[in-house]
Write a protein that holds these residues in place. Sequence first.
Motif, short mmCIF file in Angstrom:
data_model
loop_
_atom_site.label_atom_id
_atom_site.label_comp_id
_atom_site.label_asym_id
_atom_site.label_seq_id
_atom_site.Cartn_x
_atom_site.Cartn_y
_atom_site.Cartn_z
N ASP A 1 0.85 -1.21 0.00
CA ASP A 1 0.00 0.00 0.00
C ASP A 1 0.88 1.25 0.00
O ASP A 1 0.63 2.21 -0.72
CB ASP A 1 -0.90 0.04 1.24
CG ASP A 1 -1.98 -1.04 1.21
OD1 ASP A 1 -2.53 -1.29 0.12
OD2 ASP A 1 -2.26 -1.63 2.26
N ALA B 1 1.18 4.12 -2.96
CA ALA B 1 0.95 5.54 -2.66
C ALA B 1 2.18 6.37 -3.02
O ALA B 1 2.07 7.41 -3.67
CB ALA B 1 0.59 5.72 -1.19
N LYS C 1 -4.60 9.15 -10.62
CA LYS C 1 -5.40 8.44 -9.62
C LYS C 1 -4.62 7.29 -9.00
O LYS C 1 -3.75 6.70 -9.64
CB LYS C 1 -6.67 7.87 -10.27
CG LYS C 1 -7.63 8.96 -10.72
CD LYS C 1 -8.93 8.40 -11.25
CE LYS C 1 -9.77 9.56 -11.80
NZ LYS C 1 -11.13 9.20 -12.08
N LEU C 2 -5.01 6.98 -7.77
CA LEU C 2 -4.49 5.81 -7.07
C LEU C 2 -5.70 4.95 -6.72
O LEU C 2 -6.64 5.42 -6.10
CB LEU C 2 -3.78 6.26 -5.78
CG LEU C 2 -3.47 5.19 -4.73
CD1 LEU C 2 -2.45 4.18 -5.27
CD2 LEU C 2 -2.91 5.83 -3.45
N LYS D 1 -4.34 2.00 4.90
CA LYS D 1 -4.65 2.32 3.50
C LYS D 1 -5.18 3.75 3.40
O LYS D 1 -4.79 4.50 2.51
CB LYS D 1 -5.70 1.35 2.94
CG LYS D 1 -5.23 -0.08 2.86
CD LYS D 1 -6.31 -0.94 2.20
CE LYS D 1 -6.12 -2.41 2.51
NZ LYS D 1 -4.86 -3.00 2.09
N CYS E 1 -3.63 6.89 1.36
CA CYS E 1 -4.43 7.60 0.36
C CYS E 1 -4.44 9.10 0.65
O CYS E 1 -4.30 9.92 -0.25
CB CYS E 1 -5.88 7.07 0.35
SG CYS E 1 -6.01 5.46 -0.41
N CYS E 2 -4.60 9.45 1.92
CA CYS E 2 -4.62 10.87 2.30
C CYS E 2 -3.28 11.52 1.94
O CYS E 2 -3.24 12.63 1.41
CB CYS E 2 -4.88 11.02 3.79
SG CYS E 2 -6.56 10.62 4.26
N ALA F 1 -7.89 9.32 -4.69
CA ALA F 1 -7.47 7.97 -4.27
C ALA F 1 -8.74 7.18 -3.96
O ALA F 1 -9.66 7.70 -3.32
CB ALA F 1 -6.58 8.05 -3.04
N ILE G 1 -10.49 3.46 -2.68
CA ILE G 1 -10.34 2.13 -2.07
C ILE G 1 -11.60 1.36 -2.44
O ILE G 1 -12.72 1.80 -2.14
CB ILE G 1 -10.20 2.23 -0.54
CG1 ILE G 1 -8.93 3.04 -0.19
CG2 ILE G 1 -10.15 0.83 0.09
CD1 ILE G 1 -8.79 3.37 1.29
N ARG H 1 -13.99 7.09 -2.29
CA ARG H 1 -13.11 8.02 -3.02
C ARG H 1 -12.65 9.11 -2.05
O ARG H 1 -13.45 9.72 -1.37
CB ARG H 1 -13.85 8.66 -4.19
CG ARG H 1 -14.83 7.73 -4.86
CD ARG H 1 -15.56 8.37 -5.99
NE ARG H 1 -14.81 8.23 -7.22
CZ ARG H 1 -14.76 7.10 -7.94
NH1 ARG H 1 -15.42 6.03 -7.54
NH2 ARG H 1 -14.07 7.05 -9.06
#
Lengths: 58, 266
Positions: free
Chosen positions: B174, B178, B188-189, B227, B231-232, B242, B244, B263
């Motif tokens: 993860d 990132a 995008k992730l 995760k 993402c943050c 980002a 999940i 999102r």
Amino acid sequence: MPILKCPVCGGDVEVPDDALPGEFFEHDECGSQLELEIDENGEMRLRQAEEISEDWGE
Amino acid sequence: MIVVKAGGRALAQNLDNIAKSIAKRASEGMRIIFVHGGGDLVSEYERRMGIEPKFVVSPQGIRSRYTDEAELEVFVMVMAGKLNKEIVSRLQRYGANAIGISGADGGFLKAERKKKIVIVDERGRARAIPGGYTGRIIEVNASVAENLLNSFQVLVVAPIALGTEYELLNIDADQAAAKISMGIKAEKLLILTDVEGVIVDGGVLGSISVDEAEKLQPKIGTGMNRKVMMCCEAVRSGVEEAIISTGLIDDPLEALEREIGTRIKT
């Protein structure tokens, strides 16, 4: 139980007999996070614990 | 460029659909970096080789592999070898010209070896122990990805990095995804997992801001929490969005186009 000195405030910290190197203790009196070190002669001492983040591997 | 990550469980249950889904977007011109996990497969091969996998639990309750020298050998064999090449072959089968590397190849991912980790030992007491062969990513060499994606449609990356003393290190996939998304300035992730998204109070969160995501962290389970944190960090560093989402559906990359999963945006 061994009684060691807190490296932050100098107060007493009681450590269990079965404590292992690297073990963490919070000193009730000053709130410091402490880590136990044991040298090759079996001498125990406490030092201030460093921040260790948790971003481990897969 | 888009970065997609799938964990070992999503891959074990749905590799075929994940590969088809990636290949479909690649054929439409999307440039994709695919980062894979695969810890369970590493454990399986360790047992086959007579090595009992070691796991440790953090004070936050996260259970992680403890990578000593013997474990690292199997980790590299399985991640950069068997699993990475299996994913590449599946993508090739579905028409995507994919190439697989580990983060060590071309010096793509550099990491700092963790000197210590904190665990809760079998007596339930917190203790610092040597960090083994795990690392935290400190550098992403974006030109490696850019050069390879000029020649190939999909770059498949195994979660291994090069340490500061050129040792191989186990890195969290993860985190790798990132950091790559930040390093290559991805649009995008997408993190594919074995649940539908970030679940709070029994429901899947839809679209949330980074601030909201950070405030919700105490309500999110420990595995998902990491995760969300990654993402943050990616969104704060300029990644547009980002996501999940589940890796268990027929077309998991649909999450890039349709409102499924969670999102995270600025």
